[in-house]
Design a protein around this motif. Structure first.
Motif, PDB file in Angstrom:
ATOM      1  N   GLU A  24      55.323   7.485  10.919  1.00 40.29           N
ATOM      2  CA  GLU A  24      54.187   7.829  10.134  1.00 40.29           C
ATOM      3  C   GLU A  24      52.724   7.176  10.163  1.00 40.29           C
ATOM      4  O   GLU A  24      51.714   7.974  10.145  1.00 40.29           O
ATOM      5  CB  GLU A  24      54.460   6.472   8.567  1.00 40.29           C
ATOM      6  CG  GLU A  24      55.799   6.655   8.277  1.00 40.29           C
ATOM      7  CD  GLU A  24      56.140   5.827   7.266  1.00 40.29           C
ATOM      8  OE1 GLU A  24      55.875   4.506   6.449  1.00 40.29           O
ATOM      9  OE2 GLU A  24      56.728   6.170   5.827  1.00 40.29           O
ATOM     10  N   GLN A  39      51.536   8.013  13.339  1.00 43.66           N
ATOM     11  CA  GLN A  39      50.700   8.542  14.222  1.00 43.66           C
ATOM     12  C   GLN A  39      50.822  10.202  13.630  1.00 43.66           C
ATOM     13  O   GLN A  39      50.776  10.953  14.064  1.00 43.66           O
ATOM     14  CB  GLN A  39      52.099   9.096  15.958  1.00 43.66           C
ATOM     15  CG  GLN A  39      51.936   7.420  16.226  1.00 43.66           C
ATOM     16  CD  GLN A  39      52.829   7.891  17.332  1.00 43.66           C
ATOM     17  OE1 GLN A  39      53.423   8.527  17.857  1.00 43.66           O
ATOM     18  NE2 GLN A  39      52.278   6.768  18.289  1.00 43.66           N
ATOM     19  N   GLY A  40      50.811  10.498  11.897  1.00 42.84           N
ATOM     20  CA  GLY A  40      51.362  10.845  11.059  1.00 42.84           C
ATOM     21  C   GLY A  40      52.201  12.666  12.060  1.00 42.84           C
ATOM     22  O   GLY A  40      51.281  13.503  11.805  1.00 42.84           O
ATOM     23  N   ARG A  41      53.600  12.160  11.907  1.00 39.88           N
ATOM     24  CA  ARG A  41      54.358  13.286  12.892  1.00 39.88           C
ATOM     25  C   ARG A  41      55.331  13.603  11.503  1.00 39.88           C
ATOM     26  O   ARG A  41      55.874  14.072  11.382  1.00 39.88           O
ATOM     27  CB  ARG A  41      55.159  13.031  13.203  1.00 39.88           C
ATOM     28  CG  ARG A  41      54.064  12.045  14.865  1.00 39.88           C
ATOM     29  CD  ARG A  41      55.043  11.912  15.862  1.00 39.88           C
ATOM     30  NE  ARG A  41      54.318  11.313  16.919  1.00 39.88           N
ATOM     31  CZ  ARG A  41      53.496  11.809  18.099  1.00 39.88           C
ATOM     32  NH1 ARG A  41      53.821  13.539  17.628  1.00 39.88           N
ATOM     33  NH2 ARG A  41      52.734  11.447  19.197  1.00 39.88           N
ATOM     34  N   SER A  75      48.653  19.461  12.998  1.00 38.45           N
ATOM     35  CA  SER A  75      48.049  18.424  11.837  1.00 38.45           C
ATOM     36  C   SER A  75      48.388  16.894  12.226  1.00 38.45           C
ATOM     37  O   SER A  75      48.240  15.730  11.159  1.00 38.45           O
ATOM     38  CB  SER A  75      48.956  18.540  10.259  1.00 38.45           C
ATOM     39  OG  SER A  75      50.372  18.805  10.535  1.00 38.45           O
ATOM     40  N   VAL A  76      49.179  16.176  13.740  1.00 38.92           N
ATOM     41  CA  VAL A  76      49.485  15.308  13.878  1.00 38.92           C
ATOM     42  C   VAL A  76      48.381  14.242  14.814  1.00 38.92           C
ATOM     43  O   VAL A  76      47.411  15.169  14.687  1.00 38.92           O
ATOM     44  CB  VAL A  76      50.343  15.197  15.377  1.00 38.92           C
ATOM     45  CG1 VAL A  76      50.838  13.728  15.801  1.00 38.92           C
ATOM     46  CG2 VAL A  76      51.775  15.876  14.884  1.00 38.92           C
ATOM     47  N   LEU A  77      47.632  13.174  14.053  1.00 42.23           N
ATOM     48  CA  LEU A  77      47.019  12.725  14.347  1.00 42.23           C
ATOM     49  C   LEU A  77      46.640  12.699  15.940  1.00 42.23           C
ATOM     50  O   LEU A  77      47.200  12.003  16.765  1.00 42.23           O
ATOM     51  CB  LEU A  77      46.764  10.956  14.231  1.00 42.23           C
ATOM     52  CG  LEU A  77      47.096  10.798  12.454  1.00 42.23           C
ATOM     53  CD1 LEU A  77      47.024   9.317  11.507  1.00 42.23           C
ATOM     54  CD2 LEU A  77      45.652  11.605  11.413  1.00 42.23           C
TER      55      LEU A  77
END
Length: 345
Positions: free
Chosen positions: A151, A153-155, A172-174
């Motif tokens: 969450e 790291q936007g995964r 799209s991953v941070l």
């Protein structure tokens, strides 16, 4: 199941808020695992043996930098390598790794691919040594901690997620956040007469505030002040504030070396190191030092700015701490060094 060290938890909570400024850093724990993500979005998850009982000390560290398609790094550590004879064997579910180094072992890419699925669906993992010595790593809390890592790291929902995979594009991953750059100014040598400055500056200090902060536990006099030079016109004053069973604190001020002295109290706390113009405060959660918190500040020519914070919140018997879990990192640059230049071909 889990009993965290209250003192360490409070210290680390204060660190995560202070180091982040207005943005709170991620610090999360569940059962026998904890997670810390620093200001660059690099995340580190550490797990241990089950709390309580007579379990031998064992710990695993899972590290992942931010950004798409980044790989995992996994390290395994046992607390009593002196009792291990020969290489170690790690087993979790259907996966087994042999020939691991006693003490701390790093898994290669193939080993990580083999053990990761089994780690996520097992209750525990074991480490054994020749001679029958055995360590049991608890996996209680691992899935929750790795989900929090995803969450942060936007995964979540991407192919590279550890817990909840999906079809969202990996792009799209941070991305990683660059570490802040701090220009460090190293102090000059002392000037003649610097030794007399504490007595001159002492009357300018707010002694009532000092006594309140230190609970009247210190001999408040000019003799209790130490001084180091920071620049051609500024000095650093320090005064011991209190000493517990195994922790020590101090108060610091920056002052002018001529009237008006105008001392300004600092958030920084600890001993000054003139080699790199830093102040570091380190505190144990328990006497054996199996959980620590620390903060570091560096002098930038004007004041001291926070450059690092780290610590682990679980006191699981590793003397000195099992791992360093950075909560705040920065990139230090020597202000006196010539800038890097690129030559055109």
């Amino acid at each position: 199941m889990k009993s965290a060290c209250v003192a360490a938890a409070l210290l680390l909570g204060a660190l995560s808020v202070g180091a982040a400024g207005k943005k709170e850093l991620v610090s999360f724990s569940h059962n026998d695992w904890e997670l810390v993500c620093d200001n660059t979005r690099t995340c580190r998850a550490a797990g241990y043996q089950a709390d309580g009982g007579e379990h031998q000390q064992v710990s695993m560290l899972i590290t992942r930098a931010a950004g798409p398609n980044t790989a995992l790094d996994i390290q395994l550590q046992i607390g009593d390598d002196g009792g291990a004879k020969g290489p170690l064997r790690f087993k979790v579910g259907k996966a087994a790794l042999s020939g691991l180094d006693a003490g701390t072992a790093s898994f290669d890419e193939g080993q990580i691919r083999a053990v990761l699925p089994e780690l996520l669906k097992s209750d525990d993992a074991t480490v054994t040594a020749n001679g029958g010595k055995k360590w049991t790593l608890s996996l209680a809390g691992l899935n929750a901690v790795l989900l929090k890592m995803d969450e942060t790291q936007g995964r979540v929902g991407t192919p590279g997620a550890l817990v909840r995979k999906g079809t969202k594009p990996e792009a799209s991953v941070l991305p990683p956040v660059p570490a802040p750059v701090v220009n460090v100014v190293k102090p000059p040598k002392a000037k003649p007469g610097d030794a007399a400055l504490p007595a001159r500056i002492f009357p300018s200090l707010d002694i009532a505030a000092v006594k309140e902060q230190c609970n009247n536990s210190t001999d408040f006099s000019a003799k209790s002040l130490e001084i180091v030079r920071l620049s051609g016109s500024k000095v650093l004053l320090s005064m011991g504030c209190g000493m517990g069973a195994y922790n020590y604190s101090s108060l610091l001020w920056i002052a002018n070396d001529k009237p008006p002295y105008a001392p300004v109290s600092l958030e920084a706390n600890g001993d000054f190191d003139d080699k790199d113009a830093s102040v570091t405060s380190a505190m144990k959660g328990r006497g054996i030092g199996d959980c620590w918190s620390s903060e570091t500040w560096h002098f930038n020519g004007t004041t001291f700015v926070r450059t690092g914070a780290s610590g682990d919140g679980m006191c699981r018997g590793f003397a000195g701490g099992a791992w360093s879990l950075p909560r705040y990192v920065s990139r230090l640059v020597d202000a006196a060094a010539p800038p890097l230049t690129s030559s055109k071909p």
